[in-house]
Design a protein around this motif. Structure first.
Motif, PDB file in Angstrom:
ATOM      1  N   ILE A 236       6.473  -7.373   5.492  1.00 52.26           N
ATOM      2  CA  ILE A 236       6.367  -6.740   6.809  1.00 52.26           C
ATOM      3  C   ILE A 236       7.700  -6.812   7.553  1.00 52.26           C
ATOM      4  O   ILE A 236       8.136  -5.838   8.183  1.00 52.26           O
ATOM      5  CB  ILE A 236       5.252  -7.414   7.637  1.00 52.26           C
ATOM      6  N   GLU A 237       8.384  -7.953   7.463  1.00 51.54           N
ATOM      7  CA  GLU A 237       9.691  -8.075   8.117  1.00 51.54           C
ATOM      8  C   GLU A 237      10.689  -7.103   7.500  1.00 51.54           C
ATOM      9  O   GLU A 237      11.487  -6.480   8.222  1.00 51.54           O
ATOM     10  CB  GLU A 237      10.204  -9.509   7.995  1.00 51.54           C
ATOM     11  N   ARG A 238      10.626  -6.944   6.197  1.00 46.52           N
ATOM     12  CA  ARG A 238      11.518  -5.977   5.543  1.00 46.52           C
ATOM     13  C   ARG A 238      11.219  -4.566   6.046  1.00 46.52           C
ATOM     14  O   ARG A 238      12.134  -3.766   6.265  1.00 46.52           O
ATOM     15  CB  ARG A 238      11.345  -6.043   4.024  1.00 46.52           C
TER      16      ARG A 238
ATOM     17  N   LEU B 128       0.207  -3.490   9.952  1.00 42.73           N
ATOM     18  CA  LEU B 128      -1.002  -3.160   9.214  1.00 42.73           C
ATOM     19  C   LEU B 128      -0.759  -3.403   7.725  1.00 42.73           C
ATOM     20  O   LEU B 128       0.231  -2.920   7.168  1.00 42.73           O
ATOM     21  CB  LEU B 128      -1.370  -1.694   9.443  1.00 42.73           C
ATOM     22  N   VAL B 129      -1.659  -4.159   7.104  1.00 37.80           N
ATOM     23  CA  VAL B 129      -1.571  -4.433   5.665  1.00 37.80           C
ATOM     24  C   VAL B 129      -2.542  -3.505   4.940  1.00 37.80           C
ATOM     25  O   VAL B 129      -3.740  -3.490   5.234  1.00 37.80           O
ATOM     26  CB  VAL B 129      -1.919  -5.899   5.344  1.00 37.80           C
TER      27      VAL B 129
ATOM     28  N   GLY C 206      -4.222 -13.020  12.118  1.00 41.12           N
ATOM     29  CA  GLY C 206      -4.016 -11.962  13.101  1.00 41.12           C
ATOM     30  C   GLY C 206      -3.457 -10.668  12.567  1.00 41.12           C
ATOM     31  O   GLY C 206      -2.966  -9.835  13.345  1.00 41.12           O
ATOM     32  N   LEU C 207      -3.525 -10.459  11.245  1.00 42.72           N
ATOM     33  CA  LEU C 207      -3.033  -9.220  10.659  1.00 42.72           C
ATOM     34  C   LEU C 207      -4.194  -8.252  10.454  1.00 42.72           C
ATOM     35  O   LEU C 207      -5.234  -8.623   9.914  1.00 42.72           O
ATOM     36  CB  LEU C 207      -2.355  -9.484   9.312  1.00 42.72           C
TER      37      LEU C 207
ATOM     38  N   ILE D  85       2.057  -2.829   1.547  1.00 43.97           N
ATOM     39  CA  ILE D  85       0.954  -2.481   0.650  1.00 43.97           C
ATOM     40  C   ILE D  85       0.750  -3.630  -0.316  1.00 43.97           C
ATOM     41  O   ILE D  85       1.699  -4.054  -0.990  1.00 43.97           O
ATOM     42  CB  ILE D  85       1.268  -1.194  -0.137  1.00 43.97           C
ATOM     43  N   VAL D  86      -0.469  -4.164  -0.379  1.00 42.46           N
ATOM     44  CA  VAL D  86      -0.826  -5.165  -1.382  1.00 42.46           C
ATOM     45  C   VAL D  86      -1.610  -4.421  -2.458  1.00 42.46           C
ATOM     46  O   VAL D  86      -2.690  -3.885  -2.200  1.00 42.46           O
ATOM     47  CB  VAL D  86      -1.667  -6.302  -0.767  1.00 42.46           C
ATOM     48  N   LEU D  87      -1.056  -4.398  -3.652  1.00 37.34           N
ATOM     49  CA  LEU D  87      -1.539  -3.494  -4.695  1.00 37.34           C
ATOM     50  C   LEU D  87      -1.883  -4.235  -5.979  1.00 37.34           C
ATOM     51  O   LEU D  87      -1.077  -5.017  -6.485  1.00 37.34           O
ATOM     52  CB  LEU D  87      -0.444  -2.451  -4.990  1.00 37.34           C
ATOM     53  N   ASP D  88      -3.084  -3.973  -6.492  1.00 38.81           N
ATOM     54  CA  ASP D  88      -3.431  -4.459  -7.822  1.00 38.81           C
ATOM     55  C   ASP D  88      -2.686  -3.587  -8.825  1.00 38.81           C
ATOM     56  O   ASP D  88      -2.771  -2.352  -8.765  1.00 38.81           O
ATOM     57  CB  ASP D  88      -4.947  -4.351  -8.046  1.00 38.81           C
TER      58      ASP D  88
END
Length: 217
Positions: A128-130, A14-15, A36-37, A60-63
């Motif tokens: 995500i892999e990390r 989950l992103v 597919g994410l 987490i994709v963060l501004d």
């Protein structure tokens, strides 16, 4: 919220997208969906921090600049509440120094705006892999700690002493017990810890050291 963050790592990732720009949230959700994410979006840092996070690998994709909190403050807050999900920063040109600072404090990547879709996907998939690897380590550490806690206090003492390289006779002298009693406790510790060899028991003791230091052991 930090509780329950450890589980199997084969679940669908989950992103988490945190950005006050609705159009950016929508664009990223569409981008991640195309590969597919699954995505969960938040308009503010506080919205994310108040959410009930699902127990799945992700990132987490963060501004870096949000109305309620900047990226550095956000990272600090994550550490305080025990959330180890990797962070990918999105940044404007003038925020690059802040983003570099953020990477030194744990962010895994930062992408200057505008960024290429592929660069974002590469950063997110790497994060995500990390996170999958982190969760495997945390699961292993948790199981090791649980096993150690099944040992009696004396078995714990014997295990920690024999794994420093001391002979059974020396451990007996340190604890004021017989050498045969040390051997019995050592065997019980190896059985309960699931260690097949002395070397494996030593590796387990080394892995437990950070936890034991926190407990003042």
């Amino acid at each position: 919220m930090a509780n329950g963050m450890r589980q199997a790592t084969n679940e669908k990732p989950l992103v988490h997208v945190v950005d006050d720009d609705a159009s950016m949230r929508g664009a990223l959700e569409g981008l991640f969906d195309s590969v597919g994410l699954q995505t969960q979006t938040y308009a503010t840092a506080k919205d994310f921090l108040a959410a009930n996070l699902s127990d799945r690998p992700g990132c987490i994709v963060l501004d870096v600049r949000l109305p309620d909190m900047n990226g550095l403050e956000f990272q600090t807050r994550l550490v305080q509440i025990g959330i180890g999900i990797p962070v990918v920063m999105m940044t404007g040109y003038g925020d690059i120094p802040m983003s570099v600072h953020a990477m030194k404090h744990g962010a895994v990547d930062f992408l200057p705006k505008p960024f290429r879709d592929q660069d974002m996907l590469d950063a997110v998939l790497g994060a995500i892999e990390r996170d999958r690897q982190r969760r495997v380590v945390e699961n292993d550490d948790s199981r090791l700690k649980e096993r150690f806690e099944t040992l009696s206090p004396r078995e714990q003492e014997v295990m920690l002493l024999v794994t420093t390289g001391k002979m059974n006779k020396q451990v007996a002298g340190d604890l004021g017990i017989s050498e045969i009693t040390v051997k019995i406790h050592r065997g019980a510790a190896m059985h309960k810890m699931g260690a097949r060899t002395y070397a494996e028991l030593v590796r387990m003791a080394d892995a437990l050291k950070p936890t034991l230091r926190k407990l003042g052991r």
